[in-house]
Design an enzyme around this catalytic site. Sequence first.
Site, short mmCIF file in Angstrom:
data_model
loop_
_atom_site.label_atom_id
_atom_site.label_comp_id
_atom_site.label_asym_id
_atom_site.label_seq_id
_atom_site.Cartn_x
_atom_site.Cartn_y
_atom_site.Cartn_z
N CYS A 81 0.85 -1.20 0.00
CA CYS A 81 0.00 0.00 0.00
C CYS A 81 0.88 1.24 0.00
CB CYS A 81 -0.91 -0.01 1.24
SG CYS A 81 -2.05 1.39 1.32
N GLU A 131 -8.53 -1.19 -2.51
CA GLU A 131 -8.78 0.24 -2.71
C GLU A 131 -10.10 0.67 -2.09
OE1 GLU A 131 -6.44 2.03 -3.53
OE2 GLU A 131 -5.11 0.57 -4.47
N HIS A 142 -10.17 1.50 1.63
CA HIS A 142 -9.75 2.86 2.01
C HIS A 142 -10.95 3.79 2.17
CE1 HIS A 142 -5.40 2.66 1.96
NE2 HIS A 142 -5.41 2.06 0.78
#
Length: 207
Positions: A102, A145, A148
Amino acid sequence: MAVLRIAKMGNPVLSRVAARIEDPTAPEIRRLAADMQDTLEDIGAGGLAAPQVFESKRLVIYRLIESRIPKGSGIKPRPWTAMVNPVITPRTEQKVMVWERCLSLPGLHGKVPRYPQITISYQGLDGATVSEDAHGAWASLLQHECDHLDGILYPMRMPDLALLAFNDEPGQLARDVAEHPDAIDPLYVDMVERWPARARWAGGSSR
């Protein structure tokens, strides 16, 4: 266009639930998407969520390039794609363990449980609704993703923090690469091949 600063683990923006975008066609959303793409191109990475650039909005930008697709996965390259308000629906009950990195946790990698098959629905920058089925490394990237957007970093998903390691000491990863080299993202295979101790850690096996 602009290259944006990446928020790192510990910054409060990464722990917030991002706000839904009411108008995917708004000029500021298109501008943010373009800046996120510029940022990824500058770094040489493949995926980014808006909270990682200090914008608590439900927007993800990603691509899939040939050199990052595991051999034999059946996954095709994907061009730059903007996903507004994405929603993931698992298509299986069981998860598989996959290696991840990440941008917000530089220098680290870990093994994370992910659904191997998902459906993802989102709006494009033109406001149209899109629904796609994704599998394997593609599905894992999208789950990473989209996490997040809900304030989740991949170590929070890990059942075993012994599998969190520095990129320059990829011991457990080296074992996986020795056993299943074609099932792992080529980026991680390259990380192992550049590690001087790989043969010793993998029981004398190197690639």
